[in-house]
Design a protein around this motif. Sequence first.
Motif, mmCIF file in Angstrom:
data_model
loop_
_atom_site.group_PDB
_atom_site.id
_atom_site.type_symbol
_atom_site.label_atom_id
_atom_site.label_comp_id
_atom_site.label_asym_id
_atom_site.label_seq_id
_atom_site.Cartn_x
_atom_site.Cartn_y
_atom_site.Cartn_z
ATOM 1 N N ALA A 12 3.830 -19.689 -15.698
ATOM 2 C CA ALA A 12 2.466 -19.714 -15.173
ATOM 3 C C ALA A 12 2.450 -19.601 -13.654
ATOM 4 O O ALA A 12 1.596 -18.915 -13.073
ATOM 5 N N VAL A 13 3.403 -20.244 -12.989
ATOM 6 C CA VAL A 13 3.488 -20.159 -11.531
ATOM 7 C C VAL A 13 3.765 -18.726 -11.107
ATOM 8 O O VAL A 13 3.118 -18.195 -10.200
ATOM 9 N N TRP A 14 4.708 -18.098 -11.770
ATOM 10 C CA TRP A 14 5.026 -16.712 -11.440
ATOM 11 C C TRP A 14 3.830 -15.786 -11.646
ATOM 12 O O TRP A 14 3.537 -14.928 -10.811
ATOM 13 N N ILE A 15 3.127 -15.965 -12.760
ATOM 14 C CA ILE A 15 1.954 -15.124 -13.030
ATOM 15 C C ILE A 15 0.893 -15.334 -11.951
ATOM 16 O O ILE A 15 0.303 -14.375 -11.430
ATOM 17 N N SER A 16 0.651 -16.599 -11.588
ATOM 18 C CA SER A 16 -0.352 -16.901 -10.558
ATOM 19 C C SER A 16 0.022 -16.284 -9.216
ATOM 20 O O SER A 16 -0.825 -15.724 -8.514
ATOM 21 N N LEU A 17 1.302 -16.379 -8.882
ATOM 22 C CA LEU A 17 1.751 -15.803 -7.618
ATOM 23 C C LEU A 17 1.609 -14.283 -7.610
ATOM 24 O O LEU A 17 1.197 -13.691 -6.610
ATOM 25 N N ILE A 18 1.929 -13.647 -8.732
ATOM 26 C CA ILE A 18 1.818 -12.189 -8.823
ATOM 27 C C ILE A 18 0.359 -11.751 -8.691
ATOM 28 O O ILE A 18 0.041 -10.769 -8.006
ATOM 29 N N VAL A 19 -0.547 -12.496 -9.328
ATOM 30 C CA VAL A 19 -1.977 -12.182 -9.219
ATOM 31 C C VAL A 19 -2.440 -12.348 -7.772
ATOM 32 O O VAL A 19 -3.146 -11.488 -7.218
ATOM 33 N N TYR A 20 -2.042 -13.455 -7.150
ATOM 34 C CA TYR A 20 -2.407 -13.707 -5.750
ATOM 35 C C TYR A 20 -1.870 -12.600 -4.852
ATOM 36 O O TYR A 20 -2.587 -12.068 -3.988
ATOM 37 N N MET A 21 -0.623 -12.234 -5.048
ATOM 38 C CA MET A 21 -0.014 -11.178 -4.242
ATOM 39 C C MET A 21 -0.739 -9.844 -4.448
ATOM 40 O O MET A 21 -0.944 -9.081 -3.507
ATOM 41 N N GLY A 22 -1.151 -9.596 -5.689
ATOM 42 C CA GLY A 22 -1.863 -8.356 -5.979
ATOM 43 C C GLY A 22 -3.193 -8.273 -5.251
ATOM 44 O O GLY A 22 -3.561 -7.222 -4.707
ATOM 45 N N VAL A 23 -3.933 -9.384 -5.243
ATOM 46 C CA VAL A 23 -5.228 -9.419 -4.544
ATOM 47 C C VAL A 23 -5.034 -9.199 -3.052
ATOM 48 O O VAL A 23 -5.764 -8.424 -2.413
ATOM 49 N N ILE A 24 -4.035 -9.869 -2.477
ATOM 50 C CA ILE A 24 -3.765 -9.722 -1.046
ATOM 51 C C ILE A 24 -3.402 -8.277 -0.722
ATOM 52 O O ILE A 24 -3.907 -7.682 0.249
ATOM 53 N N LEU A 25 -2.539 -7.683 -1.526
ATOM 54 C CA LEU A 25 -2.101 -6.311 -1.266
ATOM 55 C C LEU A 25 -3.260 -5.320 -1.392
ATOM 56 O O LEU A 25 -3.284 -4.299 -0.692
ATOM 57 N N TYR A 26 -4.213 -5.615 -2.276
ATOM 58 C CA TYR A 26 -5.378 -4.731 -2.414
ATOM 59 C C TYR A 26 -6.120 -4.636 -1.084
ATOM 60 O O TYR A 26 -6.467 -3.538 -0.625
ATOM 61 N N PHE A 27 -6.359 -5.778 -0.448
ATOM 62 C CA PHE A 27 -7.088 -5.773 0.815
ATOM 63 C C PHE A 27 -6.226 -5.216 1.952
ATOM 64 O O PHE A 27 -6.742 -4.604 2.889
ATOM 65 N N VAL A 28 -4.927 -5.416 1.865
ATOM 66 C CA VAL A 28 -4.037 -4.861 2.879
ATOM 67 C C VAL A 28 -4.077 -3.337 2.839
ATOM 68 O O VAL A 28 -4.199 -2.670 3.877
ATOM 69 N N VAL A 29 -3.980 -2.762 1.638
ATOM 70 C CA VAL A 29 -4.021 -1.311 1.488
ATOM 71 C C VAL A 29 -5.363 -0.768 1.964
ATOM 72 O O VAL A 29 -5.441 0.240 2.674
ATOM 73 N N ARG A 30 -6.425 -1.481 1.607
ATOM 74 C CA ARG A 30 -7.761 -1.062 2.024
ATOM 75 C C ARG A 30 -7.880 -1.052 3.543
ATOM 76 O O ARG A 30 -8.453 -0.133 4.139
ATOM 77 N N GLY A 31 -7.349 -2.100 4.188
ATOM 78 C CA GLY A 31 -7.425 -2.175 5.640
ATOM 79 C C GLY A 31 -6.506 -1.194 6.331
ATOM 80 O O GLY A 31 -6.846 -0.638 7.374
ATOM 81 N N ALA A 32 -5.321 -0.975 5.730
ATOM 82 C CA ALA A 32 -4.332 -0.093 6.361
ATOM 83 C C ALA A 32 -4.836 1.343 6.466
ATOM 84 O O ALA A 32 -4.461 2.074 7.387
ATOM 85 N N ARG A 33 -5.677 1.751 5.532
ATOM 86 C CA ARG A 33 -6.192 3.127 5.559
ATOM 87 C C ARG A 33 -7.002 3.411 6.812
ATOM 88 O O ARG A 33 -7.093 4.560 7.248
ATOM 89 N N LEU A 34 -7.605 2.377 7.387
ATOM 90 C CA LEU A 34 -8.436 2.575 8.570
ATOM 91 C C LEU A 34 -7.744 2.103 9.851
ATOM 92 O O LEU A 34 -8.372 2.024 10.905
ATOM 93 N N THR A 35 -6.461 1.770 9.740
ATOM 94 C CA THR A 35 -5.714 1.321 10.907
ATOM 95 C C THR A 35 -4.858 2.474 11.414
ATOM 96 O O THR A 35 -3.800 2.780 10.866
ATOM 97 N N THR A 36 -5.323 3.134 12.460
ATOM 98 C CA THR A 36 -4.646 4.333 12.963
ATOM 99 C C THR A 36 -4.015 4.135 14.333
ATOM 100 O O THR A 36 -3.240 4.977 14.774
ATOM 101 N N ASN A 37 -4.332 3.029 15.009
ATOM 102 C CA ASN A 37 -3.740 2.759 16.317
ATOM 103 C C ASN A 37 -3.732 1.257 16.560
ATOM 104 O O ASN A 37 -4.226 0.469 15.741
ATOM 105 N N MET A 38 -3.183 0.819 17.693
ATOM 106 C CA MET A 38 -3.054 -0.608 17.965
ATOM 107 C C MET A 38 -4.397 -1.280 18.188
ATOM 108 O O MET A 38 -4.558 -2.473 17.916
ATOM 109 N N ALA A 39 -5.388 -0.544 18.682
ATOM 110 C CA ALA A 39 -6.723 -1.138 18.846
ATOM 111 C C ALA A 39 -7.287 -1.518 17.486
ATOM 112 O O ALA A 39 -7.894 -2.593 17.324
ATOM 113 N N ASP A 40 -7.106 -0.644 16.488
ATOM 114 C CA ASP A 40 -7.561 -0.955 15.130
ATOM 115 C C ASP A 40 -6.807 -2.159 14.580
ATOM 116 O O ASP A 40 -7.384 -3.033 13.930
ATOM 117 N N TYR A 41 -5.488 -2.204 14.824
ATOM 118 C CA TYR A 41 -4.668 -3.301 14.321
ATOM 119 C C TYR A 41 -5.085 -4.631 14.946
ATOM 120 O O TYR A 41 -5.116 -5.665 14.279
#
Length: 501
Positions: A12-41
Amino acid sequence: MNNLATPGMLTAVWISLIVYMGVILYFVVRGARLTTNMADYATGTFQFSPAAIGLSLAAGMTSAATFIINPGFIAYYGISAFLSMAVFLPIGAIISLIVFSKRFRKIGSAVNAKTIAQWVGIRYNSASFRLYMAFLSILHLTFIVLIAVGLTQVLSRALNVDALPALSGIVIFTFGYMMFGGANSLVYTNMIQALLKVVVAVVLLFSGYQLFTNADAGFFQQLQQIDPKLTAAFNTDSPLYRDFFEVVICQLIVGVAIVCQPHIITRSLLLKDDKGMNRFLWVAVILLILFFTVVFTGLYARVLFPDLMVAGKPLPLDAVMSAYVTTYFSPVVSLFLVVGLLASGVATLESLIQSISTTITTDIIAAFAPNVIGKQQLFVNRLVIAVMAAVTIAMSYQQLVNPDLSVGILAQNGVYASFSAAFVPLLFGMFLKNVPVQAAFSASVAAVVAHFGIYYGRLTPYMETGTRNPGIAAALAILISLLVGAVVLVLYRQTKKEVAV
């Protein structure tokens, strides 16, 4: 040490961690698409709501220290530690946050600053001062180490694994995705983590309600039976909370200056205009009050472990909270709390990685290699984050096997020196006009020299023996810094007036 080691709970701990990691990565990918320079970062391209940024600030300002490490100090030393960490330091910090954020944003927006070092460099028209402040920010690596150690304490017990694999996994995952997301993903991930922390805070604070309804003895009476000094306002047996000066005065001073950190004061720059400033602050302050209060749980843990022993072994200060969660709660609740405690640390870890790597890239590396721009800077920033990750693993493992009472002492020593040095330059720059760089710079240098001189030189009776309190060194350093800055400022203006005459 107890853990959640049953096969079903482990899954159960592993499943919860994988779900949490998946949610975080979703927003990371979404944000990374619009990060083109250090000002954006650094400051992002999304139009974040003031409430979302307030949630992000509260999540980033209270970390694994608040939720995992600091309750151990309260368990060890009682009410005196609670007053210090959850009453007087927050009073200073919240007042300072309200006053400083508005002024910092007003000036920072006008000059388009993205880091504290850049703000100072532009405000005082000094490239060398900017570089100096940037190097000081590297001291915040000690805070990253604290968070990594706290998260490792929780995760290693939840997954029943050794500390080094848990530490490596946390660092590689978090530093890895922070290479790409930046501010565009930071606010969203911090918002999720803040909401998780709200639930965790409420669960933890109410977990000890039965202790107050004990028919045989009240809660504070139970603490007195364990050790009368646990209920005293000052604990003369502790190395950190011995008297009024140490518990009240020092923590108020430190609290006022604590907002002068790159992952805190710069958060107001994410607001797209001044209209949302009050809502941003209201959300942040309300949540900060709740989060700071969580350390009270350490007293519940002391009643559960009156002799600070678990399974016949001494309970280290940094492991008190993880032991409490995995011992006191049912497996299902423990599972949720483990994820929530991880989120509490990761929120600040993200903020620190983003702010420190941005400072190193744009204020240090750019000073020596000004031709590195645009996407080149993003690549360099990712290399910086990779180096930070390696240093974090090395330093954190050393603290896991050989701490000085607590990793909190290491973190406080480094971080307190940094914001003590930043306090007067920011204060003068925000509220005074025509301040010469000599006044701000000399005040900052005085703070660094005083802090480390008092700490390592064991100056003052507070530092003579045993574990040293970085709060003493920081509070005195801030006062000395103010005095030096004020004297230089007065002498400069007096000299200027005489020349004019």
